[in-house]
Design an enzyme around this catalytic site. Structure first.
Site, PDB file in Angstrom:
ATOM      1  N   GLY A  12      -3.545   1.792  -6.219  1.00  0.00           N
ATOM      2  CA  GLY A  12      -3.419   2.911  -5.305  1.00  0.00           C
ATOM      3  C   GLY A  12      -4.533   3.073  -4.297  1.00  0.00           C
ATOM      4  O   GLY A  12      -4.773   4.178  -3.790  1.00  0.00           O
ATOM      5  N   ASN A  14      -4.535   1.946  -1.294  1.00  0.00           N
ATOM      6  CA  ASN A  14      -3.906   2.303  -0.017  1.00  0.00           C
ATOM      7  C   ASN A  14      -3.431   3.756  -0.036  1.00  0.00           C
ATOM      8  O   ASN A  14      -3.524   4.459   0.972  1.00  0.00           O
ATOM      9  CB  ASN A  14      -2.745   1.351   0.291  1.00  0.00           C
ATOM     10  CG  ASN A  14      -3.228   0.051   0.917  1.00  0.00           C
ATOM     11  OD1 ASN A  14      -3.555   0.026   2.087  1.00  0.00           O
ATOM     12  ND2 ASN A  14      -3.305  -0.989   0.131  1.00  0.00           N
ATOM     13  N   LEU A  91       6.192  -2.768  -5.958  1.00  0.00           N
ATOM     14  CA  LEU A  91       6.620  -4.137  -6.290  1.00  0.00           C
ATOM     15  C   LEU A  91       8.055  -4.234  -6.781  1.00  0.00           C
ATOM     16  O   LEU A  91       8.534  -5.316  -7.102  1.00  0.00           O
ATOM     17  CB  LEU A  91       5.678  -4.717  -7.360  1.00  0.00           C
ATOM     18  CG  LEU A  91       4.224  -4.918  -6.910  1.00  0.00           C
ATOM     19  CD1 LEU A  91       3.370  -5.385  -8.084  1.00  0.00           C
ATOM     20  CD2 LEU A  91       4.156  -5.932  -5.757  1.00  0.00           C
ATOM     21  N   ASN A 108       5.757  -0.546   5.414  1.00  0.00           N
ATOM     22  CA  ASN A 108       5.132  -1.316   4.326  1.00  0.00           C
ATOM     23  C   ASN A 108       3.847  -1.959   4.834  1.00  0.00           C
ATOM     24  O   ASN A 108       3.757  -2.342   6.006  1.00  0.00           O
ATOM     25  CB  ASN A 108       6.098  -2.407   3.848  1.00  0.00           C
ATOM     26  CG  ASN A 108       5.498  -3.287   2.755  1.00  0.00           C
ATOM     27  OD1 ASN A 108       5.027  -2.779   1.741  1.00  0.00           O
ATOM     28  ND2 ASN A 108       5.476  -4.594   2.976  1.00  0.00           N
ATOM     29  N   HIS A 110       1.487  -5.203   4.337  1.00  0.00           N
ATOM     30  CA  HIS A 110       1.484  -6.541   3.742  1.00  0.00           C
ATOM     31  C   HIS A 110       0.111  -7.156   3.991  1.00  0.00           C
ATOM     32  O   HIS A 110      -0.383  -7.116   5.136  1.00  0.00           O
ATOM     33  CB  HIS A 110       2.591  -7.408   4.348  1.00  0.00           C
ATOM     34  CG  HIS A 110       2.664  -8.770   3.740  1.00  0.00           C
ATOM     35  ND1 HIS A 110       3.154  -8.985   2.463  1.00  0.00           N
ATOM     36  CD2 HIS A 110       2.257  -9.974   4.190  1.00  0.00           C
ATOM     37  CE1 HIS A 110       3.047 -10.270   2.173  1.00  0.00           C
ATOM     38  NE2 HIS A 110       2.516 -10.894   3.198  1.00  0.00           N
ATOM     39  N   ASP A 151       9.928  -8.425   4.103  1.00  0.00           N
ATOM     40  CA  ASP A 151       8.789  -8.616   5.026  1.00  0.00           C
ATOM     41  C   ASP A 151       9.247  -9.004   6.429  1.00  0.00           C
ATOM     42  O   ASP A 151       8.493  -9.613   7.187  1.00  0.00           O
ATOM     43  CB  ASP A 151       7.840  -9.711   4.487  1.00  0.00           C
ATOM     44  CG  ASP A 151       7.124  -9.247   3.215  1.00  0.00           C
ATOM     45  OD1 ASP A 151       6.723 -10.107   2.430  1.00  0.00           O
ATOM     46  OD2 ASP A 151       7.010  -8.023   3.022  1.00  0.00           O
ATOM     47  N   GLU A 181      -6.301  -3.180   5.736  1.00  0.00           N
ATOM     48  CA  GLU A 181      -5.243  -2.362   5.149  1.00  0.00           C
ATOM     49  C   GLU A 181      -5.538  -0.873   5.210  1.00  0.00           C
ATOM     50  O   GLU A 181      -4.678  -0.061   5.620  1.00  0.00           O
ATOM     51  CB  GLU A 181      -4.993  -2.768   3.704  1.00  0.00           C
ATOM     52  CG  GLU A 181      -4.495  -4.190   3.556  1.00  0.00           C
ATOM     53  CD  GLU A 181      -4.259  -4.547   2.124  1.00  0.00           C
ATOM     54  OE1 GLU A 181      -3.702  -3.710   1.390  1.00  0.00           O
ATOM     55  OE2 GLU A 181      -4.601  -5.675   1.731  1.00  0.00           O
TER      56      GLU A 181
HETATM   57  C1  GRF Z   1      -2.374  -4.261  -1.382  1.00  0.00           C
HETATM   58  O1  GRF Z   1      -3.083  -5.462  -1.251  1.00  0.00           O
HETATM   59  C2  GRF Z   1      -1.211  -4.264  -0.430  1.00  0.00           C
HETATM   60  O2  GRF Z   1      -1.448  -4.989   0.754  1.00  0.00           O
HETATM   61  C3  GRF Z   1      -0.160  -4.962  -1.207  1.00  0.00           C
HETATM   62  O3  GRF Z   1      -0.329  -4.563  -2.545  1.00  0.00           O
HETATM   63  C4  GRF Z   1      -1.685  -4.169  -2.744  1.00  0.00           C
HETATM   64  C5  GRF Z   1      -1.664  -2.757  -3.262  1.00  0.00           C
HETATM   65  O4  GRF Z   1      -2.947  -2.371  -3.583  1.00  0.00           O
HETATM   66  N1  GRF Z   1       1.149  -4.620  -0.696  1.00  0.00           N
HETATM   67  P1  GRF Z   1      -3.221  -0.803  -3.924  1.00  0.00           P
HETATM   68  O5  GRF Z   1      -2.300  -0.420  -5.048  1.00  0.00           O
HETATM   69  O6  GRF Z   1      -2.935  -0.018  -2.673  1.00  0.00           O
HETATM   70  O7  GRF Z   1      -4.679  -0.772  -4.312  1.00  0.00           O
END
Ligand code: GRF
Length: 210
Positions: A12, A14, A91, A108, A110, A151, A181
């Site tokens: 988490g 992000n 996921l 999303n 990536h 994607d 990110e």
């Molecule tokens: C991140 O690297 C994102 O780019 C990918 O999954 C990871 C998630 O990390 N889609 P977090 O759960 O946000 O730490």
């Protein structure tokens, strides 16, 4: 003010970047109202609880098939009058039912420069392992709209990150998160919530700030 739902599966970081961006005014005209995790163990759920955000766990094994899972997901998103769905490391595969119900309202993050190192099997550390194995000097992150093509949706923002000689998948992942990110996702969410993203086929135009 637009209602945001964030879908997670892991640490988490992000989600945390989005929470912090809302607190410090970077995420304009958006409010994170809901977190949905595909895993009961996701630390992202703790981050939601720490910030008073409603959270729910929807694991695919609770449902007979992807369509039933997708119906449950749409039902929860609708309950919270969601305007923007953000996939932040989510996921679990969902069906066209979700992308149809929330057409052009799902984004999303990536951890690579799409169309490189993306598609089936490219998630988490696997992306950075492939980047290092390929010998490229530059990687980065991409925020894009989600369509039924994995994607493949219109790209909103991208940011490049240098690959260093002594990088491991872990050091590269951390730098891509930190330098790209955690900046791009809040910025893209803010642009969406300000109504400044114009989809034009595969392209996304960004309107100037009023
Ligand atoms: C991140 O690297 C994102 O780019 C990918 O999954 C990871 C998630 O990390 N889609 P977090 O759960 O946000 O730490």
């Amino acid at each position: 003010m637009l209602n945001i739902a964030v879908l997670v599966s892991g640490g988490g970081t992000n989600l945390q970047a989005l929470i912090d961006a809302e607190k410090n005014g970077i995420l304009k005209n958006g409010h994170i109202k809901l977190v949905i995790s595909s895993s009961v163990d996701a630390y992202a759920l703790q981050r939601a609880r720490n910030n008073g955000i409603d959270s729910f766990v929807l694991t695919k094994k609770e449902y007979a098939n992807v369509d039933d899972y997708s119906d449950a997901l749409v039902k929860k998103l609708d309950e919270y009058s969601t305007d923007l769905v953000i996939l932040a490391g989510f996921l679990t595969i969902f069906s066209k039912k979700v992308t149809d119900a929330y057409k052009n309202k799902i984004i999303n993050i990536h951890p690579a420069l799409i169309p490189s190192f993306c598609g089936k099997g490219y998630y988490g550390l696997h992306v950075h392992e492939a980047v290092l194995a390929s010998g490229v000097k530059v990687t980065g992150a991409t925020v894009h709209f989600v369509t039924e093509e994995c994607d493949g949706g219109p790209i909103i923002l991208q940011k490049a990150v240098n690959v260093l000689d002594d990088d491991t998948p872990e050091t590269l992942q951390k730098r891509v998160m930190h330098e790209a990110e955690w900046k791009l996702l809040p910025e893209a969410a803010s642009l969406f919530c300000q109504g400044r993203l114009i989809i034009d086929g595969k392209k996304v135009h960004i309107k100037e700030e009023m």
